[in-house]
Design an enzyme around this catalytic site. Structure first.
Site, short mmCIF file in Angstrom:
data_model
loop_
_atom_site.label_atom_id
_atom_site.label_comp_id
_atom_site.label_asym_id
_atom_site.label_seq_id
_atom_site.Cartn_x
_atom_site.Cartn_y
_atom_site.Cartn_z
CG ASN A 5 -2.03 1.18 1.48
OD1 ASN A 5 -1.83 2.28 0.31
ND2 ASN A 5 -2.67 1.73 2.65
CE LYS A 7 0.22 3.52 4.24
NZ LYS A 7 -0.44 3.61 6.14
CG HIS A 90 -5.74 2.48 5.79
ND1 HIS A 90 -5.80 3.45 6.71
CD2 HIS A 90 -4.78 1.73 5.02
CE1 HIS A 90 -3.74 3.10 7.27
NE2 HIS A 90 -3.58 1.59 6.22
CD GLU A 92 -2.99 6.20 7.00
OE1 GLU A 92 -3.02 6.35 5.25
OE2 GLU A 92 -1.46 5.63 7.28
CD GLU A 158 -3.71 -1.90 7.99
OE1 GLU A 158 -2.58 -2.45 7.73
OE2 GLU A 158 -4.38 -0.50 7.57
N GLY A 164 2.82 2.86 10.84
CA GLY A 164 3.71 3.21 10.78
C GLY A 164 4.95 3.98 12.47
CB SER A 202 4.96 -1.37 13.07
OG SER A 202 4.66 -0.20 12.41
P1 PGA Z 1 2.76 0.86 7.81
O1 PGA Z 1 1.46 0.75 6.91
O2 PGA Z 1 3.26 -0.53 7.33
O3 PGA Z 1 3.15 1.31 7.36
O4 PGA Z 1 2.71 0.34 9.11
C1 PGA Z 1 0.26 0.06 6.90
C2 PGA Z 1 -0.99 0.65 5.96
O5 PGA Z 1 -1.41 1.74 6.75
O6 PGA Z 1 -1.40 -0.11 5.53
#
Ligand code: PGA
Length: 237
Positions: A5, A7, A90, A92, A158, A164, A202
């Protein structure tokens, strides 16, 4: 199954170089690349020119099918772009755009109606976890789409606090959560064999193998660590 992903980022090298690096692994056939929509056409061309077994996915979808909708990209359009998967829910988007149950239900159904698969993200915040509300939150998030769950809806667990942050739950906690999710999904009518749960948050090349070997983890959803082709290659092996 490995979902990259990207983003709102371009990869650290060009998309072509990233694909070049990653396609040296046989496991590219288990990878789903979800770039920003601005790169879909370019990547679709590379995949078809080189006849690569890399699957394309989108990071979002408009729930509507009308064409007079400024800024919208429908599931039908994503299909034309060669996407086979769409990430929905997601954290976000739940957080920044306040996407809630009704909207997510519509996004999932319009995606499934076009014959695309959904990667449906769920996860609890740090506060929810600390106050013992994790399972309630996860249940609610699944319940929002319980009527349209099929084997084409892949669940990505998640934890929001792990995204992150460099932190991940313990392996035991991932196991417990996934067992809980499986029971829930079965109670909503899914067959055990049709259930796929990914872990995200992460993931990097140092922890990916251990997480992937956990019982009931069918794959990984990788954000930051997927931007660098060499790092992603290490993850998929
Ligand atoms: P990350 O993000 O691997 O940077 O923690 C995962 C995600 O948001 O899908």
């Amino acid at each position: 199954m490995y979902v990259a992903n990207w983003k709102m980022n371009n990869p650290s090298s060009s998309a072509a170089e990233w694909i070049d690096i990653v396609s040296s692994s046989k496991r590219i056939e288990n990878c789903i690349l979800c770039p920003p929509s601005t790169l879909l056409e370019q990547i679709k061309q590379i995949i078809s020119k080189q006849n690569l077994p890399l699957t394309l996915g989108a990071q979002d979808v408009d729930p509507n099918t009308e064409t007079s909708l400024t800024g919208g990209i429908s599931a039908k359009m994503l299909k034309e772009f060669g996407c086979e998967y769409v990430i929905v829910g997601h954290s976000e988007r739940r957080d920044f755009y306040k996407e809630g149950s009704d909207l997510l239900f519509k996004k999932v159904s319009s995606t499934l109606l076009e014959g695309l698969k959904v990667i449906f993200c769920i996860g609890e915040s740090k506060e929810e976890r600390d106050s013992g509300l994790k399972n309630n939150i996860l249940s609610e998030q699944l319940k929002a789409i319980s009527k349209i769950l099929t084997k084409d809806v892949i669940i990505a667990y998640e934890p929001v606090w792990a995204i992150g942050s460099g932190e991940t739950p313990s392996f035991e906690e991932i196991n417990q959560t996934n067992n809980f999710l499986i029971k829930k999904l079965i109670s909503f009518g899914l067959k055990q064999d049709d259930i796929k749960i990914l872990y995200g948050g992460s993931v990097n090349s140092s922890n990916s193998e251990d997480i992937l070997h956990l019982e009931n983890v069918s794959g990984l959803l990788i954000g930051g660590a997927s931007l660098d082709g060499a790092e992603f290659l290490k993850i998929i092996g």
